[in-house]
Design a protein around this motif. Structure first.
Motif, short mmCIF file in Angstrom:
data_model
loop_
_atom_site.label_atom_id
_atom_site.label_comp_id
_atom_site.label_asym_id
_atom_site.label_seq_id
_atom_site.Cartn_x
_atom_site.Cartn_y
_atom_site.Cartn_z
N ASP A 90 -6.18 -40.78 13.86
CA ASP A 90 -7.40 -40.44 12.83
C ASP A 90 -7.35 -39.40 12.09
O ASP A 90 -8.21 -38.94 11.00
CB ASP A 90 -7.60 -39.49 14.46
N LYS A 91 -6.08 -38.35 12.22
CA LYS A 91 -5.47 -37.33 11.04
C LYS A 91 -5.33 -38.33 9.51
O LYS A 91 -5.35 -38.03 9.00
CB LYS A 91 -3.98 -36.88 11.36
N ALA A 92 -5.08 -39.36 9.89
CA ALA A 92 -4.76 -40.80 8.72
C ALA A 92 -6.28 -40.88 7.96
O ALA A 92 -5.85 -40.86 6.56
CB ALA A 92 -4.05 -41.74 8.97
N LYS A 93 -6.78 -41.23 9.21
CA LYS A 93 -8.65 -41.46 8.69
C LYS A 93 -9.50 -40.15 7.71
O LYS A 93 -9.07 -40.66 6.82
CB LYS A 93 -9.43 -41.38 9.88
N ARG A 94 -8.58 -38.96 8.34
CA ARG A 94 -9.70 -37.61 7.32
C ARG A 94 -8.87 -37.75 6.08
O ARG A 94 -9.49 -36.34 5.00
CB ARG A 94 -9.09 -36.48 8.26
N MET A 95 -7.52 -37.72 6.14
CA MET A 95 -6.12 -37.09 5.13
C MET A 95 -6.88 -38.85 3.72
O MET A 95 -7.25 -38.15 2.56
CB MET A 95 -5.06 -38.25 5.24
N SER A 96 -6.93 -40.02 4.69
CA SER A 96 -7.32 -40.97 2.93
C SER A 96 -9.00 -40.76 3.10
O SER A 96 -9.59 -41.12 1.79
CB SER A 96 -6.90 -42.40 3.75
N GLY A 97 -9.82 -40.08 4.46
CA GLY A 97 -11.65 -40.38 3.08
C GLY A 97 -11.05 -39.25 2.10
O GLY A 97 -12.38 -39.98 1.84
N GLY A 98 -10.97 -38.14 2.56
CA GLY A 98 -11.43 -37.67 1.21
C GLY A 98 -10.12 -37.83 0.22
O GLY A 98 -10.31 -37.52 -1.01
N GLY A 99 -9.78 -39.05 -0.14
CA GLY A 99 -8.91 -39.39 -0.93
C GLY A 99 -7.10 -39.41 -0.98
O GLY A 99 -7.29 -38.07 -1.10
N LEU A 100 -6.63 -40.20 -2.05
CA LEU A 100 -4.71 -39.35 -1.51
C LEU A 100 -4.49 -39.19 -3.09
O LEU A 100 -5.53 -38.87 -3.60
CB LEU A 100 -4.41 -40.86 -1.33
N PRO A 101 -3.35 -38.30 -3.05
CA PRO A 101 -3.06 -38.02 -4.31
C PRO A 101 -3.49 -38.79 -5.36
O PRO A 101 -2.64 -39.68 -5.32
CB PRO A 101 -1.88 -36.42 -3.88
N PRO A 102 -3.45 -38.24 -6.71
CA PRO A 102 -3.18 -39.68 -7.53
C PRO A 102 -1.70 -40.25 -7.90
O PRO A 102 -1.80 -41.07 -7.90
CB PRO A 102 -3.65 -38.67 -9.35
N SER A 103 -0.66 -39.44 -7.63
CA SER A 103 0.38 -39.54 -7.60
C SER A 103 0.50 -40.73 -6.49
O SER A 103 0.92 -41.88 -7.17
CB SER A 103 1.52 -38.82 -7.66
N MET A 104 0.02 -40.40 -5.74
CA MET A 104 0.32 -42.13 -4.23
C MET A 104 -0.63 -42.60 -4.34
O MET A 104 -0.46 -43.55 -4.32
CB MET A 104 -0.56 -40.73 -3.43
N GLU A 105 -2.02 -42.42 -5.07
CA GLU A 105 -2.86 -43.37 -5.68
C GLU A 105 -2.51 -44.40 -6.47
O GLU A 105 -2.89 -45.91 -6.23
CB GLU A 105 -4.21 -42.86 -5.38
N GLU A 106 -1.45 -44.21 -7.32
CA GLU A 106 -1.50 -44.70 -8.13
C GLU A 106 -0.02 -45.83 -7.70
O GLU A 106 0.11 -47.05 -8.11
CB GLU A 106 -0.95 -43.90 -9.99
N ARG A 107 0.76 -44.55 -6.98
CA ARG A 107 2.22 -45.73 -6.62
C ARG A 107 2.25 -46.73 -5.74
O ARG A 107 2.38 -47.96 -5.42
CB ARG A 107 2.79 -44.75 -6.13
N PHE A 108 1.17 -45.99 -4.36
CA PHE A 108 1.36 -47.15 -3.15
C PHE A 108 -0.19 -47.54 -3.01
O PHE A 108 -0.02 -48.32 -1.70
CB PHE A 108 1.64 -45.79 -2.00
N VAL A 109 -1.17 -47.20 -3.59
CA VAL A 109 -2.17 -48.07 -3.33
C VAL A 109 -2.31 -48.98 -4.72
O VAL A 109 -2.61 -50.67 -4.16
CB VAL A 109 -3.70 -46.98 -3.08
N LYS A 110 -2.54 -48.75 -5.67
CA LYS A 110 -2.78 -49.06 -6.96
C LYS A 110 -1.50 -50.70 -6.96
O LYS A 110 -2.36 -51.61 -7.32
CB LYS A 110 -3.30 -49.06 -8.05
N ARG A 111 -0.78 -50.07 -7.47
CA ARG A 111 0.64 -51.01 -7.31
C ARG A 111 1.12 -51.87 -6.75
O ARG A 111 1.76 -53.11 -6.99
CB ARG A 111 1.94 -50.03 -8.70
N ALA A 112 0.87 -51.83 -5.42
CA ALA A 112 1.03 -52.06 -4.33
C ALA A 112 -0.09 -53.37 -3.63
O ALA A 112 0.45 -54.38 -3.74
CB ALA A 112 1.06 -51.26 -2.71
#
Length: 425
Positions: free
Chosen positions: A210-232
């Protein structure tokens, strides 16, 4: 050089200049360790205190802010780069703020370091989780089961460390806050007028997800989004058709054509294409790269992206606030469909497909690099052989005498060869 004396007027000007350059802030020297700058929440009451508690991740002592009214806060350090040294000038006022502009009561303090310590909210369940996860083995049984224990029994495991947990538990509001968060991840039973707690791994997994859903629902920081989501989730592009198009264009430029049978329509189409002004780059982009992108690239759907964000947030929480042993157990439970209410199987299938495409692209690149290197080696050997022959020719000419070189210049046309005199008659 003659000496000159300053006049009275010059001395008065110097005194006025020195008086005008005086600062209104009085800086005092400090002894001992340099002070640190903390930013505390406005909602914190005067009863809030900075205490020492064991870190839930590694168990080492760390500083926390405990407020009986608003909860528990952790300190997040924001540091400036070492390459750009900075400092803070903090202004303080003694007593009430004056409105007449008098700066006599103003004071300032220079912070030699530019580090900031910001108090951010932390869930108390992470602080008591190491004590809740400490289970005992039941005698006569192979399975290890956790026992129902009172809150004081769980807190005693934390008091063993040299921390201020016992002082926090003396406050009724702080104790009720911690026990309320314990009930969110534990199975409880009533024993008289006291509640007994036992950690439930299913409830703990649900609370962290539930905590992870609230964290990801608002959007991850740009650095985490680029490295761990887009590149992965990015799949490689296999450029086999592109290489074929490049080879065909190179063959047409060199004048070598491959015989093939074409119909009248295809010949007319080729003639019309040849009549249109086009470049090799245009044909390469339209026919080679576009076809490869459509046929060989795997794109992640929005559901896959959301699952990846959720997993990244879940891993971040586990790696920051949960001990390694418990975090590994939670990750294994998150992969189990029965234990977790989130199905990560579509994400796992997509990641497996991406890994397969990356391995295939790596193998293709290795083969192409080997063939290219082999061709370059053959060309290099040919150049070296030609260079060696030229050097041998130069050396042979340098070893010849002057008479031999002069005889080579003689015109021998119309003369008989030496072998003609020795033929049989």
């Amino acid at each position: 050089m003659p000496r000159t004396r300053s006049t009275k007027t010059g001395g008065a000007d110097a005194t006025e200049a020195s008086a005008s350059t005086l600062s209104k802030y009085a800086l005092t020297s400090t002894n001992g360790p340099p002070p640190k700058l903390f930013i505390l929440p406005k909602a914190a009451t005067p009863e809030a205190r900075i205490v020492t508690l064991p870190n839930p991740r590694h168990g080492q002592l760390a500083r926390y802010l405990v407020c009986p009214e608003t909860g528990i806060y952790e300190f997040t350090k924001i540091a400036a780069p070492n390459s750009t040294p900075r400092s803070w000038l903090v202004e303080t006022r003694a007593g009430s703020v004056k409105t007449d502009g008098d700066a006599s009561e103003l004071k300032a303090q220079v912070m030699m370091g530019a580090d900031l310590y910001i108090a951010t909210t932390i869930d108390p369940l992470f602080l008591v989780l190491p004590a809740l996860a400490d289970f005992q083995a039941v005698k006569g049984s192979d399975d290890k089961k956790r026992l129902f224990l009172s809150s004081d029994d769980h807190f005693d495991k934390l008091v063993k460390n040299p921390s201020h947990i016992s002082e926090i538990l003396r406050t009724d509001k702080s104790r009720a806050l911690i026990e309320g968060r314990m009930a969110a991840i534990c199975d409880t039973v009533e024993a008289g007028d006291e509640s007994m707690f036992r950690l439930s791994e299913a409830k703990l997994l649900t609370a962290i997800l539930d905590k992870a859903k609230r964290m990801s629902g608002g959007g991850l920081p740009p650095s985490m989004e680029e490295r761990f989501v887009k590149r992965a989730l990015e799949a490689p592009i296999l450029l086999r058709k592109r290489d074929a198009a490049v080879n065909e264009s190179q063959a047409s430029e060199s004048g070598v054509s491959t015989p093939r049978t074409e119909s009248t329509n295809s010949q007319s189409t080729a003639t019309s294409r040849a009549s249109q002004p086009s470049t090799a780059a245009t044909s390469f982009t339209e026919e080679g790269l576009a076809a490869d992108t459509i046929m060989n690239t795997v794109e992640a759907s929005p559901d896959i992206v959301e699952l990846q964000r959720l997993r990244v947030a879940f891993d971040f929480i586990c790696s920051s606030y949960v001990s390694p042993a418990i975090a590994e157990q939670l990750r294994l439970q998150s992969l189990n469909r029965e234990a977790s209410f989130v199905d990560f199987s579509p994400l796992d299938k997509y990641l497996a497909k991406v890994a397969e495409l990356r391995a295939e692209a790596l193998a293709t690149r290795s083969i192409s690099d080997f063939s290219r290197k082999r061709g370059l080696d053959e060309e290099d050997e040919a150049r070296q052989e030609k260079k060696r022959k030229l050097e041998e020719e130069k050396k042979r000419k340098a070893n010849q005498s002057r008479g031999v070189r002069e005889l080579k210049k003689v015109n021998t046309s119309g003369m008989k060869k030496m072998s003609d005199f020795f033929k049989a008659k």
